[in-house]
Structures are given as structure tokens and as C-alpha cells.
Motif scaffolding. Structure first.
Motif, PDB file in Angstrom:
ATOM      1  N   ASP A   1      12.962  24.480 -14.258  1.00 21.35           N
ATOM      2  CA  ASP A   1      13.867  25.008 -13.332  1.00 21.35           C
ATOM      3  C   ASP A   1      14.497  24.015 -12.530  1.00 21.35           C
TER       4      ASP A   1
ATOM      5  N   ARG B   1      18.243  23.307 -13.961  1.00 22.59           N
ATOM      6  CA  ARG B   1      19.034  24.469 -13.579  1.00 22.59           C
ATOM      7  C   ARG B   1      19.589  24.021 -12.290  1.00 22.59           C
TER       8      ARG B   1
ATOM      9  N   HIS C   1      19.976  27.423  -5.558  1.00 23.06           N
ATOM     10  CA  HIS C   1      19.730  28.697  -5.472  1.00 23.06           C
ATOM     11  C   HIS C   1      19.836  29.414  -3.929  1.00 23.06           C
TER      12      HIS C   1
ATOM     13  N   LYS D   1      12.253  28.420  -5.604  1.00 22.82           N
ATOM     14  CA  LYS D   1      13.507  27.690  -6.199  1.00 22.82           C
ATOM     15  C   LYS D   1      14.343  26.915  -4.904  1.00 22.82           C
TER      16      LYS D   1
END
Length: 191
Positions: free
Chosen positions: A44, A47, A54, A87
Motif C-alpha cells: 500500500d 499507492r 487516504h 491507511k
């Protein structure tokens, strides 16, 4: 001097527990090292750079009891989930890692950035330049490739290193030549 050079290379390449330093003059290589380092930290992590931070979706929830309804009239807001918190922690980690990977002379440029993606985009724009600057780099590199000639008095190895550097620059600006064309160009450039 050798120790200083070794330390400089060590900082640029990074390590297993710290990000490489992004060097503007070596942007393509530095950005590749940083991307690989971040991907190694977890699935992640990259990302955060590609998609941005997030943002949990917090929605008002209905009051459950008569006391809640009579108490203030405002609905409560649901809390972030465990996944949201994970996140957001990953976002903070990536922000820290990329911030620490910015050379001191470029730090003032990213000091007001709020996310890893914003830092990455600012640095990319700074190092790669505008579309017009990228076009100029492409044209310059194509001219270098097309006009390659070995310098008189230079060894075959020196000529090959210089030619290989030009081919790498072509790849960095998005132009790839096939091996046959590249080999032929090098041989013709030897004179």
C-alpha cells in the motif's frame, strides 16, 4: 576524498532502512530508486504516491437513544475504521520517507506540501520540467544519438560508455531504439 565520495554515493542510493536522496540532476535514476524502496516497504505504500492520501469517509450516524436525541440535537460522526487508520498511518510513513529523501537544496520547494503525492508531483515537475522542456530534452538527445561520433584519441571503451549514456538518456525521455539500430549506429560512429 574517497570517504566523502563513498558517503555521497551512499546517501544517493539509500539503504534498507532509509530512502535514497532524490538528486535533481539524476532525476530518472533517483526516482526509480525511491519508487523501488517504497514498494519494498509494502503493497500500500506506493499507492500513497500514485493516488494520494487516504481520506476516510465520515458520515453522520443516527442517534441511538432518546437521551442522545434530547441531549443536543446533533448527530454523532462515525469514527474511522481500523483500515482507515492503517491507511492514514501508511500515508504518514510515506510522507516522512519522501520528505527525508529530498536533498537539502530542494527541501524549501516541498516544505508546504501536505501529502507524499503532492511532494512527488512537485519534484517531478521541477526535475522533468514542462512539456516544452521535455520536448527540448527529447530533441537534444535524439540529435546526440543521430550525430554520435567517437572522439579521436579516445578508447573504444570510452566511446562505448559515452554512447551507452546517450542510449540511456533516450530511454529516460521515452524513446527506445531496437538493438539492431543501436548497434549499427555505434559501429557507424566509430569511423
Amino acid at each position: 576524498m574517497a570517504q566523502s565520495l563513498s558517503l555521497n554515493v551512499s546517501n544517493r542510493v539509500g539503504g534498507s532502512n532509509r530512502a535514497p536522496i532524490l538528486v535533481a540532476s539524476e532525476y530518472h535514476h533517483s526516482s526509480q530508486r525511491i519508487e523501488r524502496y517504497l514498494k519494498r516497504l509494502g503493497r500500500d505504500v506506493w499507492r500513497c504516491v500514485e493516488e494520494g492520501p487516504h481520506v476516510p469517509i465520515l458520515t453522520p450516524v443516527q442517534a441511538d437513544s432518546a437521551e442522545d436525541i434530547l441531549g443536543g440535537g446533533q448527530a454523532a460522526i462515525n469514527r474511522p475504521t481500523k483500515d482507515d487508520i492503517d491507511k492514514m498511518e501508511t500515508d504518514a510513513l510515506v510522507f516522512y520517507e519522501i520528505s527525508c529523501g529530498v536533498a537539502p537544496d530542494n527541501f524549501d520547494i516541498i516544505i508546504n506540501c501536505k501529502s507524499a503525492k503532492e511532494i512527488w508531483d512537485v519534484l517531478k515537475n521541477l526535475c522533468e520540467g514542462s512539456e516544452q522542456a521535455q520536448d527540448k530534452k527529447l530533441i537534444t538527445t535524439l540529435n546526440e544519438f543521430n550525430n554520435f561520433k567517437a572522439h579521436p584519441g579516445k578508447s573504444l571503451e570510452d566511446s562505448f560508455k559515452r554512447f551507452n549514456s546517450i542510449v540511456t538518456k533516450l530511454s529516460n525521455v521515452g524513446t527506445v531504439r531496437d538493438n539492431h539500430e543501436t548497434n549499427l549506429k555505434f559501429l557507424n560512429g566509430l569511423g
